[in-house]
Scaffold this motif. Structure first.
Motif, PDB file in Angstrom:
ATOM      1  N   ALA A 152     -10.396  -2.125   1.224  1.00  0.00           N
ATOM      2  CA  ALA A 152     -10.663  -1.132   1.783  1.00  0.00           C
ATOM      3  C   ALA A 152     -11.999  -0.993   2.938  1.00  0.00           C
ATOM      4  CB  ALA A 152     -11.230   0.024   0.627  1.00  0.00           C
ATOM      5  N   ILE A 158      -6.095  -4.006   3.039  1.00  0.00           N
ATOM      6  CA  ILE A 158      -5.792  -2.719   2.185  1.00  0.00           C
ATOM      7  C   ILE A 158      -6.538  -2.917   0.675  1.00  0.00           C
ATOM      8  CG2 ILE A 158      -3.761  -1.575   0.673  1.00  0.00           C
ATOM      9  CD1 ILE A 158      -2.156  -2.847   3.027  1.00  0.00           C
ATOM     10  N   ARG A 205      -9.601   3.549   7.173  1.00  0.00           N
ATOM     11  CA  ARG A 205      -9.335   2.532   6.278  1.00  0.00           C
ATOM     12  C   ARG A 205      -7.822   2.240   6.432  1.00  0.00           C
ATOM     13  NH1 ARG A 205     -14.222   2.252   5.406  1.00  0.00           N
ATOM     14  NH2 ARG A 205     -15.556   2.696   3.768  1.00  0.00           N
ATOM     15  N   GLY A 254       0.605  -1.353   0.029  1.00  0.00           N
ATOM     16  CA  GLY A 254      -0.134  -0.011   0.084  1.00  0.00           C
ATOM     17  C   GLY A 254       0.917   1.243   0.092  1.00  0.00           C
ATOM     18  N   ARG A 290      -4.587   2.006   4.581  1.00  0.00           N
ATOM     19  CA  ARG A 290      -3.971   2.259   3.439  1.00  0.00           C
ATOM     20  C   ARG A 290      -2.565   1.865   3.140  1.00  0.00           C
ATOM     21  NH1 ARG A 290      -8.456   3.514   1.048  1.00  0.00           N
ATOM     22  NH2 ARG A 290      -9.572   5.114   1.791  1.00  0.00           N
ATOM     23  N   MET A 291      -1.952   1.265   4.377  1.00  0.00           N
ATOM     24  CA  MET A 291      -0.580   0.919   4.142  1.00  0.00           C
ATOM     25  C   MET A 291      -0.164  -0.204   5.252  1.00  0.00           C
ATOM     26  SD  MET A 291       3.301   2.755   3.488  1.00  0.00           S
ATOM     27  CE  MET A 291       3.466   3.020   5.168  1.00  0.00           C
ATOM     28  N   ALA A 337      -1.230  10.178   7.591  1.00  0.00           N
ATOM     29  CA  ALA A 337      -1.970   9.058   8.125  1.00  0.00           C
ATOM     30  C   ALA A 337      -1.499   8.756   9.448  1.00  0.00           C
ATOM     31  CB  ALA A 337      -1.212   7.850   7.179  1.00  0.00           C
ATOM     32  N   GLU A 359      -6.418   6.012   7.239  1.00  0.00           N
ATOM     33  CA  GLU A 359      -6.560   7.136   6.737  1.00  0.00           C
ATOM     34  C   GLU A 359      -7.991   7.026   6.446  1.00  0.00           C
ATOM     35  OE1 GLU A 359      -3.808   9.428   3.848  1.00  0.00           O
ATOM     36  OE2 GLU A 359      -3.083   7.476   3.543  1.00  0.00           O
ATOM     37  N   ALA A 399       0.518   5.460   1.547  1.00  0.00           N
ATOM     38  CA  ALA A 399      -0.376   6.258   2.405  1.00  0.00           C
ATOM     39  C   ALA A 399       0.421   7.601   2.401  1.00  0.00           C
ATOM     40  CB  ALA A 399       0.094   5.715   4.074  1.00  0.00           C
ATOM     41  N   SER A 400      -0.378   8.573   3.041  1.00  0.00           N
ATOM     42  CA  SER A 400       0.139   9.998   2.679  1.00  0.00           C
ATOM     43  C   SER A 400       0.799  10.271   4.257  1.00  0.00           C
ATOM     44  CB  SER A 400      -1.028  11.073   2.841  1.00  0.00           C
ATOM     45  OG  SER A 400      -1.831  11.028   4.103  1.00  0.00           O
TER      46      SER A 400
END
Length: 90
Positions: free
Chosen positions: A54, A51, A31, A3, A33-34, A9, A28, A5-6
């Motif tokens: 979702a 991941i 959910r 995954g 994301r990574m 996160a 995030e 992520a920002s």
């Protein structure tokens, strides 16, 4: 690692960061994301399912080591699949 992520996160640990085996999740919007596994390849494969689906998840669920990652992923990701089938059938 699975995954992307920002930087914003929320990082959630399953197991202590210094433990011989642990997972770190990036959450995030409720959910996963990574996920990054440290000596936890089997658990990481199950995290990948979260991941890809979702599925909604929260901090407490991910941190609860009394529940196997396999079962958690099956329950959460399976619930998403069931909802998709129900929507498609309607």
């Amino acid at each position: 690692m699975f995954g992307i992520a920002s930087p914003e996160a929320e990082i959630v640990w399953r197991g202590a960061p210094a433990a011989p085996r642990s997972l770190a999740f990036a959450l995030e919007g409720g959910r996963v994301r990574m996920a990054v596994g440290f000596n936890a390849a089997a658990e990481l494969r199950h995290a990948r399912r979260l991941i890809e689906s979702a599925a909604p998840a929260d901090r407490a669920m991910l941190q609860d080591e009394s529940r196997k990652m396999k079962d958690l992923a099956k329950d959460l990701a399976g619930g998403v699949a069931e909802r998709k089938l129900a929507v498609g059938a309607a």
